[in-house]
Design an enzyme around this catalytic site. Sequence first.
Site, PDB file in Angstrom:
ATOM      1  CE1 TYR A 173       0.915   0.834   4.413  1.00 41.18           C
ATOM      2  CE2 TYR A 173       0.475  -1.513   4.419  1.00 41.18           C
ATOM      3  CZ  TYR A 173       1.007  -0.398   5.022  1.00 41.18           C
ATOM      4  OH  TYR A 173       1.641  -0.516   6.240  1.00 41.18           O
ATOM      5  CG  ASP A 215      -1.272  -0.054  11.872  1.00 40.23           C
ATOM      6  OD1 ASP A 215      -0.232   0.569  12.159  1.00 40.23           O
ATOM      7  OD2 ASP A 215      -1.429  -1.260  12.144  1.00 40.23           O
ATOM      8  CB  ILE A 216       0.662   4.317   7.236  1.00 42.57           C
ATOM      9  CG1 ILE A 216      -0.780   4.654   6.796  1.00 42.57           C
ATOM     10  CG2 ILE A 216       1.631   4.321   6.048  1.00 42.57           C
ATOM     11  CD1 ILE A 216      -1.485   3.578   6.002  1.00 42.57           C
ATOM     12  CD  GLU A 217       2.760  -1.032  11.668  1.00 44.59           C
ATOM     13  OE1 GLU A 217       3.692  -1.850  11.674  1.00 44.59           O
ATOM     14  OE2 GLU A 217       1.842  -1.044  12.506  1.00 44.59           O
ATOM     15  N   GLY A 218       4.734   1.257   6.325  1.00 45.50           N
ATOM     16  CA  GLY A 218       5.758   0.974   5.323  1.00 45.50           C
ATOM     17  C   GLY A 218       5.562   1.651   3.993  1.00 45.50           C
TER      18      GLY A 218
END
Length: 305
Positions: free
Chosen positions: A110, A150-153
């Site tokens: 994403y 919950d953006i982690e990458g």
Amino acid sequence: MARKSQTIALLIFFVAAALSKTSYATVISTYWGQNLYEGTLKEACDTGIYDIINLAFLNVFGGGQTPSLNLAGHCDPPSGTCVIFGEQITYCQGLGIKILLSLGGAAGNYYLSSQDDAQSVADYLWNTFLGGRTSAGPLGDATLDGIDFDIEGISNLYYDDLARFLKEKSESVYLSAAPQCPFPDYYMGAAIATGLFDTVWTQFYNNPPCQYSDGVTDDLINSWNQWTTSINVTNLFMGLPAAENAAPSGGYIPVDNLISDVLPVIESTAKYGGVMLWSRYYDVQTGYGASIKSSTLGDGLVSSS
Ligand SMILES: *[C@@H]1O[C@H](CO)[C@@H](O)[C@H](O)[C@H]1NC(C)=O
């Protein structure tokens, strides 16, 4: 006459006493959707432990990709079997529980490639899961309350635009974010700085510089204070693992320590909103959320001073 005013005086006394000496049970949010063995969404709602539940995750979106849900073994999005959760979502909302769709997570593909891309993802979310929905979608006939980031990458770009575009659809789209505790969060710092988020549940785990460790609360509380004084948000939650093995890089707080050493400190800070638990699956194993809820529930109310 005298009797009546005495009764009224007594009533006022009891109401005043109730208002000054009591607080309500801790507000708890959690993530559901990443492990079949956590049980159904309806079962999670029926526990009475959670006030907000994030459906985890929409982990493919952006860059012109067909967006896709991943709800682990609960259902198979491509074959449309996740529609069974539509009724459960509506049921949970009937109990007063907010249900949000969580974007991102630790694994997936994403990113947002431009402002236009952020706008098309906002359109997709609004028309598929939120108030713009006109037909059954991947989650059936349910209309969700909002979107969790919950953006982690991959990329930190255009998430501020996505937040703006979602709030432009309707002020009532509830927005939350789950940043890591080192401040500011690399992926969502700019989005959170818009001030458009209703709630931020910072992950105070898997981040040794800003988490609880071996009975020591200093790093955790210092970081909490930095968050609460630095961001423009109505509700700040303390995000915690619901079990020791829910956070391989640490941050687990035994529930008794949480209740005696941490909650009393953070409850008194501005913007305190509650506790977020990762995840429903781990909470089923340990009963962590139930312990928090019952400790602060008492007979429904507890003394706060
Ligand atoms: C918080 O953000 C909102 C929305 O952008 C804005 O209207 C408000 O002025 C901000 N408040 C502060 C204290 O910066």
